[in-house]
Design an enzyme around this catalytic site. Structure first.
Site, PDB file in Angstrom:
ATOM      1  N   GLY A   9     103.741  32.353 -89.593  1.00 47.27           N
ATOM      2  CA  GLY A   9     102.961  33.158 -88.663  1.00 47.27           C
ATOM      3  C   GLY A   9     103.867  34.097 -87.893  1.00 47.27           C
ATOM      4  N   CYS A  10     103.459  34.403 -86.688  1.00 45.65           N
ATOM      5  CA  CYS A  10     104.192  35.337 -85.850  1.00 45.65           C
ATOM      6  C   CYS A  10     105.584  34.799 -85.525  1.00 45.65           C
ATOM      7  CB  CYS A  10     103.409  35.564 -84.560  1.00 45.65           C
ATOM      8  SG  CYS A  10     104.268  36.574 -83.359  1.00 45.65           S
ATOM      9  N   PHE A  11     106.598  35.627 -85.734  1.00 43.19           N
ATOM     10  CA  PHE A  11     107.962  35.148 -85.482  1.00 43.19           C
ATOM     11  C   PHE A  11     108.225  34.890 -84.010  1.00 43.19           C
ATOM     12  CE2 PHE A  11     109.374  39.738 -86.782  1.00 43.19           C
ATOM     13  CZ  PHE A  11     108.880  40.306 -85.614  1.00 43.19           C
ATOM     14  N   TRP A  12     107.477  35.500 -83.111  1.00 42.26           N
ATOM     15  CA  TRP A  12     107.677  35.231 -81.681  1.00 42.26           C
ATOM     16  C   TRP A  12     107.425  33.765 -81.360  1.00 42.26           C
ATOM     17  CZ3 TRP A  12     104.031  39.677 -79.773  1.00 42.26           C
ATOM     18  CH2 TRP A  12     104.635  40.913 -79.997  1.00 42.26           C
ATOM     19  N   CYS A  13     106.424  33.157 -81.997  1.00 42.58           N
ATOM     20  CA  CYS A  13     106.097  31.741 -81.745  1.00 42.58           C
ATOM     21  C   CYS A  13     107.221  30.831 -82.233  1.00 42.58           C
ATOM     22  CB  CYS A  13     104.799  31.359 -82.446  1.00 42.58           C
ATOM     23  SG  CYS A  13     103.329  32.166 -81.814  1.00 42.58           S
TER      24      CYS A  13
END
Length: 175
Positions: A9-13
Protein backbone atom coordinates in the site's frame (compact mmCIF):
# COMPACT_ATOMS: atom_id res chain seq x y z
CA UNK A 1 23.54 -4.11 8.31
CA UNK A 2 21.00 -5.73 6.03
CA UNK A 3 18.20 -4.47 3.80
CA UNK A 4 14.82 -5.74 2.66
CA UNK A 5 12.36 -3.99 0.36
CA UNK A 6 8.62 -4.25 0.99
CA UNK A 7 5.46 -2.89 -0.62
CA UNK A 8 2.06 -3.00 1.03
CA UNK A 9 0.00 0.00 0.00
CA UNK A 10 1.03 3.57 0.62
CA UNK A 11 4.71 3.83 1.47
CA UNK A 12 4.00 6.54 4.06
CA UNK A 13 2.24 3.94 6.26
CA UNK A 14 5.00 1.36 6.04
CA UNK A 15 7.72 3.95 6.57
CA UNK A 16 6.08 5.34 9.72
CA UNK A 17 5.63 1.89 11.27
CA UNK A 18 9.07 0.49 10.48
CA UNK A 19 10.75 3.68 11.70
CA UNK A 20 9.37 2.83 15.17
CA UNK A 21 11.16 -0.52 15.47
CA UNK A 22 14.38 -1.19 17.35
CA UNK A 23 17.17 -2.33 15.07
CA UNK A 24 15.84 -0.40 12.07
CA UNK A 25 18.32 2.35 11.23
CA UNK A 26 16.75 3.68 8.03
CA UNK A 27 13.49 3.46 6.11
CA UNK A 28 13.43 4.96 2.63
CA UNK A 29 10.29 5.32 0.54
CA UNK A 30 10.70 4.44 -3.11
CA UNK A 31 9.45 2.73 -6.23
CA UNK A 32 10.42 -0.75 -7.43
CA UNK A 33 9.52 -3.64 -9.71
CA UNK A 34 8.41 -1.54 -12.66
CA UNK A 35 9.57 -0.85 -16.19
CA UNK A 36 10.10 2.94 -16.35
CA UNK A 37 13.51 4.31 -15.31
CA UNK A 38 13.47 6.95 -12.55
CA UNK A 39 9.70 7.40 -12.37
CA UNK A 40 8.06 10.31 -10.60
CA UNK A 41 5.30 9.91 -8.02
CA UNK A 42 2.77 11.15 -10.58
CA UNK A 43 3.94 8.57 -13.12
CA UNK A 44 3.75 5.76 -10.57
CA UNK A 45 0.27 6.86 -9.45
CA UNK A 46 -0.92 6.74 -13.05
CA UNK A 47 -0.39 2.97 -12.95
CA UNK A 48 1.54 3.04 -16.21
CA UNK A 49 5.06 2.41 -14.88
CA UNK A 50 4.42 -0.96 -13.26
CA UNK A 51 6.17 0.14 -10.06
CA UNK A 52 5.00 -0.56 -6.54
CA UNK A 53 5.30 1.98 -3.75
CA UNK A 54 7.84 0.35 -1.43
CA UNK A 55 10.03 0.98 1.55
CA UNK A 56 13.63 -0.11 1.74
CA UNK A 57 14.31 -1.05 5.35
CA UNK A 58 17.88 -1.07 6.68
CA UNK A 59 18.17 -3.27 9.75
CA UNK A 60 20.69 -4.60 12.21
CA UNK A 61 20.05 -8.37 12.22
CA UNK A 62 21.63 -8.68 15.67
CA UNK A 63 18.73 -6.56 17.01
CA UNK A 64 15.76 -7.40 14.76
CA UNK A 65 15.36 -10.28 12.34
CA UNK A 66 14.00 -10.21 8.82
CA UNK A 67 11.38 -12.71 10.01
CA UNK A 68 10.24 -10.21 12.66
CA UNK A 69 10.00 -7.47 10.03
CA UNK A 70 8.00 -9.80 7.79
CA UNK A 71 5.62 -10.67 10.64
CA UNK A 72 5.04 -6.95 11.10
CA UNK A 73 4.56 -6.58 7.34
CA UNK A 74 1.90 -9.28 7.15
CA UNK A 75 -0.09 -7.76 10.02
CA UNK A 76 0.43 -4.13 8.99
CA UNK A 77 -1.35 -4.31 5.64
CA UNK A 78 -3.97 -6.55 4.04
CA UNK A 79 -1.99 -9.03 1.92
CA UNK A 80 -5.19 -10.63 0.59
CA UNK A 81 -6.36 -7.78 -1.64
CA UNK A 82 -4.80 -7.62 -5.09
CA UNK A 83 -3.60 -4.14 -6.05
CA UNK A 84 -5.43 -2.45 -3.20
CA UNK A 85 -5.05 -1.23 0.37
CA UNK A 86 -8.21 0.37 1.72
CA UNK A 87 -9.16 3.26 -0.55
CA UNK A 88 -5.80 3.13 -2.36
CA UNK A 89 -6.35 1.17 -5.58
CA UNK A 90 -3.87 0.34 -8.34
CA UNK A 91 -0.88 -1.89 -9.07
CA UNK A 92 1.37 0.61 -7.24
CA UNK A 93 -0.34 -0.47 -3.99
CA UNK A 94 0.22 -4.21 -4.44
CA UNK A 95 1.62 -6.42 -1.72
CA UNK A 96 5.19 -7.36 -2.61
CA UNK A 97 8.31 -8.68 -0.90
CA UNK A 98 11.54 -7.93 -2.76
CA UNK A 99 14.11 -10.17 -1.12
CA UNK A 100 17.81 -9.32 -1.18
CA UNK A 101 19.08 -12.86 -0.44
CA UNK A 102 18.06 -16.52 -0.53
CA UNK A 103 17.69 -16.38 3.26
CA UNK A 104 15.17 -13.54 2.96
CA UNK A 105 13.20 -15.47 0.34
CA UNK A 106 13.08 -18.47 2.68
CA UNK A 107 11.96 -16.20 5.54
CA UNK A 108 9.21 -14.69 3.37
CA UNK A 109 7.98 -18.13 2.30
CA UNK A 110 8.06 -19.30 5.93
CA UNK A 111 6.15 -16.31 7.34
CA UNK A 112 3.57 -16.48 4.56
CA UNK A 113 3.04 -20.19 5.26
CA UNK A 114 2.69 -19.40 8.97
CA UNK A 115 0.15 -16.64 8.26
CA UNK A 116 -1.89 -19.00 6.09
CA UNK A 117 -1.70 -21.93 8.53
CA UNK A 118 -2.63 -19.81 11.54
CA UNK A 119 -5.39 -17.93 9.71
CA UNK A 120 -4.02 -14.42 10.18
CA UNK A 121 -6.32 -13.37 7.33
CA UNK A 122 -9.67 -14.80 6.19
CA UNK A 123 -8.57 -15.09 2.55
CA UNK A 124 -5.48 -16.38 0.73
CA UNK A 125 -2.43 -14.12 0.55
CA UNK A 126 -1.74 -12.54 -2.85
CA UNK A 127 1.66 -11.10 -1.97
CA UNK A 128 4.24 -11.26 -4.74
CA UNK A 129 7.68 -12.54 -3.69
CA UNK A 130 10.50 -11.75 -6.08
CA UNK A 131 14.19 -10.99 -6.13
CA UNK A 132 15.22 -7.39 -5.51
CA UNK A 133 16.79 -5.73 -8.55
CA UNK A 134 18.97 -2.81 -7.42
CA UNK A 135 18.78 -1.31 -10.92
CA UNK A 136 15.01 -1.18 -10.63
CA UNK A 137 14.69 0.63 -7.30
CA UNK A 138 14.30 4.39 -7.20
CA UNK A 139 14.10 6.50 -4.06
CA UNK A 140 10.93 8.58 -3.89
CA UNK A 141 11.12 12.34 -4.00
CA UNK A 142 12.42 14.10 -0.89
CA UNK A 143 9.00 15.34 0.23
CA UNK A 144 7.82 11.71 0.53
CA UNK A 145 10.63 10.77 2.96
CA UNK A 146 9.74 10.82 6.69
CA UNK A 147 6.29 12.00 5.66
CA UNK A 148 4.42 11.00 8.82
CA UNK A 149 6.99 12.44 11.22
CA UNK A 150 6.93 15.74 9.32
CA UNK A 151 3.12 15.88 8.86
CA UNK A 152 1.47 14.13 11.85
CA UNK A 153 -1.61 16.37 11.82
CA UNK A 154 -2.28 16.03 8.08
CA UNK A 155 -5.62 14.24 7.48
CA UNK A 156 -4.26 11.04 5.93
CA UNK A 157 -1.63 10.82 8.65
CA UNK A 158 -4.19 11.29 11.44
CA UNK A 159 -6.84 8.93 10.12
CA UNK A 160 -4.87 6.23 8.30
CA UNK A 161 -1.23 6.16 9.43
CA UNK A 162 -1.59 6.97 13.14
CA UNK A 163 -3.87 3.96 13.85
CA UNK A 164 -1.42 1.65 12.05
CA UNK A 165 1.50 3.01 14.08
CA UNK A 166 -0.56 2.46 17.24
CA UNK A 167 -1.36 -1.11 16.18
CA UNK A 168 2.31 -1.90 15.65
CA UNK A 169 3.31 -0.28 18.95
CA UNK A 170 0.78 -2.35 20.89
CA UNK A 171 1.17 -5.66 19.03
CA UNK A 172 4.97 -5.63 18.81
CA UNK A 173 6.02 -4.05 22.10
CA UNK A 174 9.26 -6.08 22.15
CA UNK A 175 10.38 -4.73 18.78
Amino acid sequence: MDQITLGGGCFWCLEACYAELRGVSKVESGYAAGHTPSPSYQQVCSGGTGHAEVVQVTLDPSVVSVRDLLRVFFTLHDPTTKDRQGNDVGTQYRSIVLYHSAEQKAAADEVMAQAAAEGWWPAPLVTQVQAYDPGNYFAAEKHHQDYYSRNPEQGYCSFVIKPKVGKIRSKYVNL
